[in-house]
Design a protein around this motif. Structure first.
Motif, PDB file in Angstrom:
ATOM      1  N   LYS A 263      20.966  65.807 -27.204  1.00 52.88           N
ATOM      2  CA  LYS A 263      20.035  64.425 -28.199  1.00 52.88           C
ATOM      3  C   LYS A 263      18.963  64.964 -27.975  1.00 52.88           C
ATOM      4  O   LYS A 263      18.178  64.816 -28.883  1.00 52.88           O
ATOM      5  N   SER A 264      18.427  65.049 -26.578  1.00 45.42           N
ATOM      6  CA  SER A 264      16.646  64.648 -26.368  1.00 45.42           C
ATOM      7  C   SER A 264      16.070  66.118 -26.870  1.00 45.42           C
ATOM      8  O   SER A 264      14.804  66.377 -27.656  1.00 45.42           O
ATOM      9  N   THR A 265      16.910  67.262 -27.072  1.00 44.91           N
ATOM     10  CA  THR A 265      16.347  68.061 -27.183  1.00 44.91           C
ATOM     11  C   THR A 265      16.400  68.300 -28.897  1.00 44.91           C
ATOM     12  O   THR A 265      15.682  68.577 -29.144  1.00 44.91           O
TER      13      THR A 265
ATOM     14  N   LEU B 227      12.549  58.911 -30.806  1.00 45.75           N
ATOM     15  CA  LEU B 227      12.659  57.255 -29.475  1.00 45.75           C
ATOM     16  C   LEU B 227      14.097  57.735 -29.272  1.00 45.75           C
ATOM     17  O   LEU B 227      15.069  57.739 -29.739  1.00 45.75           O
ATOM     18  N   ASP B 228      13.742  58.137 -27.491  1.00 44.78           N
ATOM     19  CA  ASP B 228      14.471  58.464 -26.578  1.00 44.78           C
ATOM     20  C   ASP B 228      15.149  58.026 -25.930  1.00 44.78           C
ATOM     21  O   ASP B 228      14.562  57.208 -24.875  1.00 44.78           O
ATOM     22  N   GLU B 229      16.566  57.012 -26.592  1.00 43.41           N
ATOM     23  CA  GLU B 229      16.859  56.281 -25.188  1.00 43.41           C
ATOM     24  C   GLU B 229      16.093  55.484 -25.405  1.00 43.41           C
ATOM     25  O   GLU B 229      15.405  55.013 -23.443  1.00 43.41           O
ATOM     26  N   ILE B 230      15.140  54.565 -25.683  1.00 42.15           N
ATOM     27  CA  ILE B 230      14.277  53.734 -25.027  1.00 42.15           C
ATOM     28  C   ILE B 230      15.095  51.684 -24.682  1.00 42.15           C
ATOM     29  O   ILE B 230      16.336  52.419 -24.875  1.00 42.15           O
TER      30      ILE B 230
ATOM     31  N   GLY C 264      14.114  55.633 -17.946  1.00 38.97           N
ATOM     32  CA  GLY C 264      15.386  56.192 -16.618  1.00 38.97           C
ATOM     33  C   GLY C 264      15.165  57.256 -17.188  1.00 38.97           C
ATOM     34  O   GLY C 264      16.187  57.710 -16.126  1.00 38.97           O
ATOM     35  N   ASP C 265      15.131  57.969 -18.016  1.00 45.80           N
ATOM     36  CA  ASP C 265      15.562  59.820 -18.821  1.00 45.80           C
ATOM     37  C   ASP C 265      14.362  60.343 -17.634  1.00 45.80           C
ATOM     38  O   ASP C 265      14.762  61.546 -17.435  1.00 45.80           O
ATOM     39  N   HIS C 266      13.085  60.140 -17.004  1.00 50.06           N
ATOM     40  CA  HIS C 266      12.223  61.057 -16.456  1.00 50.06           C
ATOM     41  C   HIS C 266      12.586  60.470 -15.221  1.00 50.06           C
ATOM     42  O   HIS C 266      12.704  60.731 -13.876  1.00 50.06           O
TER      43      HIS C 266
HETATM   44 MG    MG Z   1      18.451  63.117 -23.149  1.00 53.25          MG
END
Ligand code: MG
Ligand code: ADP
Length: 868
Positions: free
Chosen positions: A619-621, A691-694, A659-661
């Motif tokens: 997803k992030s990629t 927006l990535d997993e906010i 939380g992602d990093h």
């Molecule tokens: Mg991700």
């Protein structure tokens, strides 16, 4: 002996008082010494030994010194650490000085003002930034100067825009008015600054000097704060450089609207130049693009990426130029080969202008100019107007180049006052002096032979030193045999030195000729320098054209080698990428292993793509590759896509859930919310929001509720509708698509294979049908009893499942944020099941996870198990 100071230390104290903010390099013989606090600091920053002067005193003076010939190495290190250095030289020859040698500061070196190669990184700009805030600190003027190239840019911005603008660059040194309070966003930028120099406010008011330097017409209409910042930058550089700054010729304007907005958080998360903390420097966009042949080209290419464009016409013009070089490999290789034979003309020219140039620099300048005709020829007939413009700007300076070639030897020494610079045959006077000097040398050899024979002393020889001039030297054993007409000049332990009237007379001729030759060579050199300086404008234009050509050729090279395509950038509002890849991740995988994906965003129909899929699905990629493709296209580069159709983007916003990093703490969650709020406030109809997993940095239910509300807000009826990609592991959010027409569910496909899952990295329409949390947990080696217990808990939760849409239907028409506070969704805030999950966590004893992350993971298990 307290109270009694040596004359040397008195002299030091006097000079140091005039340079309180600099580390003073105080020349004593073969060393630069630092004393007192400077010594303590220099020893710490440079890792050199801290000793003391007159150790036996009750009050010894701290001392740390470096050999004179290593000066630049150490100065460079101090500058890199944000310190400034004042160089204090001996102003007279100690051999000739009566009493204390006279000393004075000859140079002040600061991180943002240096021009010598020794202090600069070849492929990187070295910016000084002056900031002039308004009285209410709501706005600020910015001036950016690169003293080693002459680049000068100024503009006025709202405080947060100013912070974002400064965030684009690596700033070596800031200049600020003393005693001024900055707005929060600017303060945050300054907080991480390497070096900050405070100047009296009056220095920001020298606008007359500014107008005089650039010409009144050039700065007419510049916003007042921009002019203030520019005035301060100019005034400061003049002071520390002690030069007229002839290399700074153009007053360039900075305006927020001219370039793709990239806020600092986005810059970090896209890893443009710097990897994520702890990441590999090879895993940045820059590492992929950095294929220029010259340092100036590297700096120019960096600038293209730092400041992508927003005007489709200008973007297409650049793309056209790159396309010509992609399509014609032979032309590209010729251009790159020739560029590889040139030197950093931009910095050479700036050094010519500031008078800090030596003969080697001029030889490099000549060698570079000699490549220009071939380069211009290589661009001949290119259809792209931008390349034609570059070819036009490339001026070979035939006459200057010819003069330099005739005048300077191929490999001159670094020093410009010791002769050896000018080719024989260039100048009759010089040739005459040379003849005289070498004639003198011949005479000396004959004289030596003659005196040896006459005196019968075989070890007799002629020597020279600066204090006594030419002499005859006889070893002590033979001194008694010295003829009577020898006049003793100097007595050494092993030898005696003499002169004769004949030698004295000849000396004035020989020495005179050599000295006059050196002097004349220096004069010729200064003439050559002036001849170059007279061409500053065209030399700078040529240098700029070479740099941009190099940047284009590098982009073309990357595109050709990696199979990138030319994007179409236009004023529409759709964004369609087919077969798109992530430029960096693709390179890290074996060839062909990266799975290309499509994206289609359209404010009217597909405004928000809600992306679901398990962890590690991609997803992030996927989202970052969309942002990077847009950025590349607007910088004028080809893109890693099968095809790309891009309605131009004005600002890129990305927000990655805490939380992602990093393990989410309250403060990071706070940052996340501040930045998300900022996006909601600032995004326009042309923006691209990622927006990535906010919401990940807080408890699951809070986080999900926030993510929900943010999505609704972006989908607003009134107000701008930015194109948005939103990755979430909150499966509940996929229900939004049923109610919000412009929200589209997409997911990253995974295939089940027995107990395992295979990540296909393929983005397809529709929500993920399950979150696969259990599989991920199993892959991660979670013990079987824990998984079994999770199943049991999940069944419990399932029994009382609440559908968020049933519990709190979305408001009919969502208003714009600015319209006033929205009722906040709080679905689960007091839900007793949260307690239950916490109890489960206690049982899990997962010590590598923060409770929040574990809770989030559990929530995913629940999702997976629900359907098992
Ligand atoms: Mg991700
Ligand atoms: P998520 O955000 O869904 O957890 P990431 O985007 O971090 O997943 O991707 C995890 C890993 O999967 C990446 O490090 C990369 O190695 C691989 N990956 C992601 N997308 C692709 C793709 N399109 N093709 C091949 N591998 C991919």
């Amino acid at each position: 002996m307290a109270g009694k100071t040596s004359p040397l230390m008195e002299q030091f104290g006097r000079i140091k008082r005039a340079h309180p903010d600099s580390i003073l390099f105080f020349r004593v013989g073969d060393f630069y010494e630092t004393f007192h606090d400077d010594a303590v600091e220099a020893a710490r920053l440079l890792g050199i030994t801290l000793t003391s002067r007159n150790k036996n005193d009750p009050d010894p003076i701290p001392l740390a010194g470096i050999p004179w010939h290593q000066r630049d190495v150490y100065v460079a290190r101090l500058l890199k650490q944000g310190r400034r250095v004042a160089i204090c030289e001996q102003l007279e020859d100690p051999a000739e000085a009566k009493g204390l040698v006279e000393r004075g500061v000859t140079e002040v070196l600061t991180p943002g003002s240096v021009v010598a190669d020794a202090f600069l990184v070849a492929g990187e700009s070295n910016y000084l930034a002056a900031v002039a805030p308004s009285d209410d600190s709501m706005r600020a003027g910015i001036a950016l100067v690169e003293a080693s190239t002459g680049e000068f840019l100024a503009g006025e911005f709202a405080a947060d825009e100013a912070a974002a603008e400064l965030g684009r660059y690596v700033i070596a040194e800031y200049v600020l008015p003393a005693g001024i309070v900055l707005a929060r966003p600017l303060e945050a930028v300054l907080f991480g600054a390497r070096a900050v120099t405070r100047l009296p406010a009056a220095r920001f008011e020298e606008e007359d000097a500014l107008a005089k330097h650039f010409g009144a017409a050039a700065i007419a209409g510049a916003p007042p704060l921009a002019a203030r910042a520019a005035a301060a930058a100019l005034s400061y550089l003049r002071e520390v450089q002690g030069s007229a700054l002839a290399q700074v010729r153009r007053f360039g304007r900075l305006a927020a609207r001219d370039h793709l907005g990239i806020d600092p958080a986005t810059r970090r998360s896209l890893e443009l130049f710097e990897p994520a903390p702890g990441g590999d420097p090879a895993h940045t966009l820059w590492a992929v693009l950095h294929r220029t042949c010259t340092p100036a080209g590297a700096r120019r290419l960096r600038a293209l990426i730092e400041r992508p464009l927003v005007d489709p016409v200008l973007i297409e013009r650049r793309l056209e130029a790159v396309a010509v070089l992609v399509d014609d490999p032979a032309r590209r290789q010729t251009v790159r080969r020739l560029l590889g034979e040139t030197y950093d003309l931009e910095r050479l020219t700036a050094r010519v202008a500031s008078g800090k140039v030596n003969a080697r620099d001029l030889v490099a300048l000549r060698a570079t100019l000699e490549r220009v005709p071939a380069l211009a020829a290589a661009l001949g007939g290119a259809a792209a107007p931008e390349l034609a413009r570059l070819a036009e700007a490339l001026d070979p300076h035939l006459e200057l180049c010819g003069t330099l070639a005739r005048a300077l030897v191929d490999d001159p020494p670094v020093g410009i006052k010791d002769g050896g610079l000018i080719r024989p045959g260039y100048d009759e006077d010089l040739d005459g002096l040379r003849e005289l000097a070498s004639g003198g040398k011949r005479w000396l050899a004959q004289f030596e032979a003659r005196e040896r024979e006459a005196s019968g002393i075989p070890s007799l020889k002629v020597g020279y030193n600066r204090v006594f001039g030419y002499y005859l030297e006889i070893t002590r054993t033979h001194a008694a045999k010295a003829p009577a007409h020898y006049e003793r000049r100097q007595t050494l332990t092993t030898a005696e030195r003499y002169v004769t009237p004949e030698l004295r007379e000849k000396e004035s001729q020989v020495l005179g000729a050599e000295e006059r030759l050196r002097q004349a060579e220096h004069e010729r050199f200064l003439e050559l320098r002036d001849a170059c300086a007279a061409c500053i404008a065209t030399l700078q234009d040529t240098a700029a054209a070479l740099a941009l050509l190099d940047a284009f050729a590098a982009l073309a090279e990357v595109a050709a080698l990696s199979g990138w395509t030319r994007p179409r950038v236009h004023g529409g509002d759709r964004l369609v990428l087919q077969g798109s890849r992530h430029p960096v991740v693709e390179r890290l995988l074996p060839p062909g292993r990266f799975v290309p994906n499509d994206v289609e965003l359209d404010p009217g129909r597909r405004q928000i793509v809600l992306l679901t899929g398990p962890n590690m699905a991609g997803k992030s990629t996927y989202m970052r590759q969309v942002a990077l493709n847009v950025l590349l296209a607007q910088a004028g580069s080809f893109v890693p896509c099968a095809s790309a159709d891009i309605g131009v983007v004005d600002q890129l916003f990305t927000r990655v859930g805490a939380g992602d990093h990093v393990a989410g703490g309250q403060s990071t969650f706070m940052v996340e919310m501040v930045e998300t709020a900022n996006i909601l406030r600032r995004a326009t109809a042309r923006s691209l929001v990622v927006l990535d997993e906010i919401g990940r940095g807080t408890s699951t239910y809070d986080g999900m509720s926030l993510a929900w509300a943010v999505t609704e807000e972006l989908h607003r009826e009134s107000g701008p509708r930015p194109r948005t990609l939103f990755a979430t592991h909150y499966h509940e959010l996929t229900k939004l698509a049923e109610h919000l027409p412009r929200v589209i569910n997409r997911s990253v496909r995974v295939e089940e294979y027995g107990e395992d899952v295979i990540f296909l990295h393929e983005v397809v329409d529709g929500p993920a049908d399950r979150s696969y949390g259990i599989h991920v947990a199993r892959l991660a080696g979670m013990p079987e009893p824990v998984v079994a217990r999770a199943r049991a808990i999940l069944a419990l939760l399932e029994a009382e499942r609440v559908d968020p849409l049933e519990a709190a239907p979305a408001p009919e028409s969502a208003g714009h944020v600015a319209d006033g506070p929205r009722p906040q969704l709080s679905l689960f805030g007091t839900d007793p099941r949260a307690e239950e999950l916490r109890a489960l966590l206690a049982e899990l004893d997962v010590d590598r996870m923060s409770p929040r992350d574990a809770l989030a993971l559990l929530y995913e298990w629940k999702e997976g198990l629900r359907r098992v």
